[in-house]
Scaffold this active site. Structure first.
Site, PDB file in Angstrom:
ATOM      1  N   GLY A 195      -8.255  -4.665  -0.117  1.00  0.00           N
ATOM      2  CA  GLY A 195      -8.600  -3.249  -0.223  1.00  0.00           C
ATOM      3  C   GLY A 195     -10.023  -2.990   0.230  1.00  0.00           C
ATOM      4  O   GLY A 195     -10.627  -3.791   0.947  1.00  0.00           O
ATOM      5  N   ASP A 196     -10.557  -1.882  -0.209  1.00  0.00           N
ATOM      6  CA  ASP A 196     -11.904  -1.472   0.217  1.00  0.00           C
ATOM      7  C   ASP A 196     -13.016  -2.174  -0.567  1.00  0.00           C
ATOM      8  O   ASP A 196     -14.141  -2.285  -0.072  1.00  0.00           O
ATOM      9  CB  ASP A 196     -12.069   0.037   0.022  1.00  0.00           C
ATOM     10  CG  ASP A 196     -11.896   0.431  -1.445  1.00  0.00           C
ATOM     11  OD1 ASP A 196     -10.892  -0.010  -2.073  1.00  0.00           O
ATOM     12  OD2 ASP A 196     -12.761   1.147  -1.976  1.00  0.00           O
TER      13      ASP A 196
ATOM     14  N   GLY B  79      -7.566   2.031  -1.756  1.00  0.00           N
ATOM     15  CA  GLY B  79      -8.457   1.322  -0.835  1.00  0.00           C
ATOM     16  C   GLY B  79      -8.192   1.564   0.630  1.00  0.00           C
ATOM     17  O   GLY B  79      -9.127   1.618   1.436  1.00  0.00           O
TER      18      GLY B  79
ATOM     19  N   THR C 287     -13.967   3.475  -6.006  1.00  0.00           N
ATOM     20  CA  THR C 287     -12.702   3.049  -6.608  1.00  0.00           C
ATOM     21  C   THR C 287     -11.621   4.030  -6.191  1.00  0.00           C
ATOM     22  O   THR C 287     -11.864   5.232  -6.130  1.00  0.00           O
ATOM     23  CB  THR C 287     -12.777   2.988  -8.142  1.00  0.00           C
ATOM     24  OG1 THR C 287     -11.461   2.736  -8.647  1.00  0.00           O
ATOM     25  CG2 THR C 287     -13.320   4.253  -8.771  1.00  0.00           C
ATOM     26  N   GLY C 288     -10.445   3.516  -5.905  1.00  0.00           N
ATOM     27  CA  GLY C 288      -9.357   4.400  -5.509  1.00  0.00           C
ATOM     28  C   GLY C 288      -8.430   3.711  -4.532  1.00  0.00           C
ATOM     29  O   GLY C 288      -8.417   2.478  -4.436  1.00  0.00           O
TER      30      GLY C 288
ATOM     31  N   ARG D 252      -3.042  -8.737   1.139  1.00  0.00           N
ATOM     32  CA  ARG D 252      -3.669  -7.407   1.263  1.00  0.00           C
ATOM     33  C   ARG D 252      -5.098  -7.398   0.710  1.00  0.00           C
ATOM     34  O   ARG D 252      -5.365  -7.920  -0.365  1.00  0.00           O
ATOM     35  CB  ARG D 252      -2.806  -6.390   0.512  1.00  0.00           C
ATOM     36  CG  ARG D 252      -3.348  -4.958   0.536  1.00  0.00           C
ATOM     37  CD  ARG D 252      -4.148  -4.626  -0.692  1.00  0.00           C
ATOM     38  NE  ARG D 252      -4.512  -3.196  -0.740  1.00  0.00           N
ATOM     39  CZ  ARG D 252      -5.418  -2.705  -1.563  1.00  0.00           C
ATOM     40  NH1 ARG D 252      -6.051  -3.489  -2.408  1.00  0.00           N
ATOM     41  NH2 ARG D 252      -5.713  -1.416  -1.563  1.00  0.00           N
TER      42      ARG D 252
ATOM     43  N   THR E  44     -10.784  -0.687 -10.888  1.00  0.00           N
ATOM     44  CA  THR E  44     -11.744  -1.509 -10.145  1.00  0.00           C
ATOM     45  C   THR E  44     -13.014  -1.265 -10.923  1.00  0.00           C
ATOM     46  O   THR E  44     -13.117  -0.243 -11.615  1.00  0.00           O
ATOM     47  CB  THR E  44     -11.868  -0.965  -8.706  1.00  0.00           C
ATOM     48  OG1 THR E  44     -10.817  -1.490  -7.898  1.00  0.00           O
ATOM     49  CG2 THR E  44     -13.168  -1.329  -8.024  1.00  0.00           C
TER      50      THR E  44
HETATM   51  N1  ASP Z   1     -10.013   0.274  -4.510  1.00  0.00           N
HETATM   52  C1  ASP Z   1      -9.197  -0.766  -5.068  1.00  0.00           C
HETATM   53  C2  ASP Z   1      -8.343  -1.365  -3.984  1.00  0.00           C
HETATM   54  O1  ASP Z   1      -7.800  -0.625  -3.192  1.00  0.00           O
HETATM   55  C3  ASP Z   1      -8.319  -0.329  -6.189  1.00  0.00           C
HETATM   56  C4  ASP Z   1      -8.892   0.671  -7.154  1.00  0.00           C
HETATM   57  O2  ASP Z   1     -10.072   0.991  -7.128  1.00  0.00           O
HETATM   58  O3  ASP Z   1      -8.129   1.175  -7.987  1.00  0.00           O
HETATM   59  O4  ASP Z   1      -8.180  -2.559  -3.956  1.00  0.00           O
END
Ligand code: ASP
Length: 323
Positions: free
Chosen positions: A219-220, A243, A240-241, A217, A189
């Site tokens: 995410g965050d 979500g 990032t991570g 779906r 991200t």
């Molecule tokens: N946070 C992002 C999501 O969940 C993905 C990511 O940051 O790797 O969509």
């Protein structure tokens, strides 16, 4: 795969006078280790991060607004196929690219966000249009695409976003039947946070989401308060991570709230929330900048693509053991 918390906290914190500009960017967190990166990919990622820092720094150096700087930096990363946002976004289960983005102005706490956009070349600019239009904060799917056209934003054919490498990753993901949140299959991200020389902060985040995502779906990243938040009274955060965990914790807002209400420093607040994320089983990281000039990152994955710039210069880093 669940990772042990390798880096509970890695945050460079630099106190500086309020009127020195700062820019921090990320290009995603995950299992990013030296052994898994080829020299050419390492170099491409660093070059991409530097280009994004250059674009945002040019705005801030010229006395521009934090909001313009984060949009400029994120647009560069969206156009770079090495990062999971815009061109180079990961694929959904159906083999499409659905793009999420958000932006927030710490001066006014105005925000704009889009989820599941499919045609806008730079989703961060679409999020900004939503914010500036002001009627709504969060648009999704067909409506977001329609609003984008109506606003005259640059459109792109779906083929623009799709890259062979992301398609290969989807096929591998499906063949191995792993969890959507398996950190091994998360490809980032992008995001930026900035402090301008008037003391205002802003944040922006953009993503393709997670490989093989289903059923619309979200995410965050486009969720204001989870993946993005900015408040001049506290700080600006982009995450990032995994979500789903960031949404459950309201990570970006939680960090701002801890600073504003409990009086924690940027470093304390970011580390505490990333620690809590890890305890729930979530992996990832955040970048942060505060009006007092504190700036940096915190993550619990082996690496995070990241960079920082100020009038003193710019640095980029990939692995957990780099400063
Ligand atoms: N946070 C992002 C999501 O969940 C993905 C990511 O940051 O790797 O969509």
């Amino acid at each position: 795969m669940r990772l042990p918390i390798i880096l509970g906290a890695l945050l460079m914190s630099t106190a500086a006078p309020a009127r020195d500009w700062k820019l921090v960017i990320h290009g995603g967190a995950g299992v990013i280790e030296r052994g898994r990166m080829t020299p050419s990919r390492d170099a491409e990622v660093r070059a991409g991060l530097r280009c994004a820092l250059d674009a945002g720094s040019a705005v801030l150096r010229g006395g521009g607004a934090a909001l313009d700087a984060v949009e400029a930096a994120v647009k560069v990363l969206e156009d770079d196929p090495n990062f999971n946002a815009g061109r180079g976004a990961v694929f959904t289960d159906e083999g499409t690219n659905e793009l999420d983005a958000s932006i927030m102005d710490g001066r006014t706490r105005a925000a704009g966000a889009v989820a599941g956009a499919t045609r806008t070349r730079n989703p961060v600019s679409l999020a900004r249009k939503v914010m500036e239009d002001g009627r709504h904060v969060f648009l999704s799917g067909d409506g977001a695409d329609r609003f984008s056209r109506e606003q005259g934003l640059a459109q792109a054919d779906p083929a623009w976003f799709a890259t062979p490498e992301r398609r290969r990753q989807l096929e591998e993901f499906k063949a191995k039947k792993v969890s959507h949140l398996d950190v091994e299959y998360k490809y980032g991200t992008v995001g930026a946070v900035a402090l301008d020389d008037e003391g205002h902060v802003a944040a922006a985040t953009s993503t393709g989401g997670i490989t093989g995502k289903k059923w619309g779906r979200i995410g965050d990243s486009p969720v204001v308060g989870a993946g993005t938040y900015a408040d001049d009274r506290a700080c600006a955060v982009s995450a990032t991570g995994a979500g789903e965990y960031f949404i459950r914790l309201g990570v970006a807002h939680e960090i701002c709230a801890r600073m504003r209400l409990v009086g924690e420093s940027a470093e304390q607040a970011a580390d505490a929330v990333v620690d809590e994320l890890g305890k729930l089983g979530g992996t990832g990281g955040v970048i942060i900048v505060a009006p007092d000039g504190s700036a940096g990152w915190s993550f619990n994955t082996p690496g995070m693509y990241r960079g920082e710039a100020s009038a003193a210069g710019a640095t980029v880093a990939i692995y957990g053991d780099e400063d």
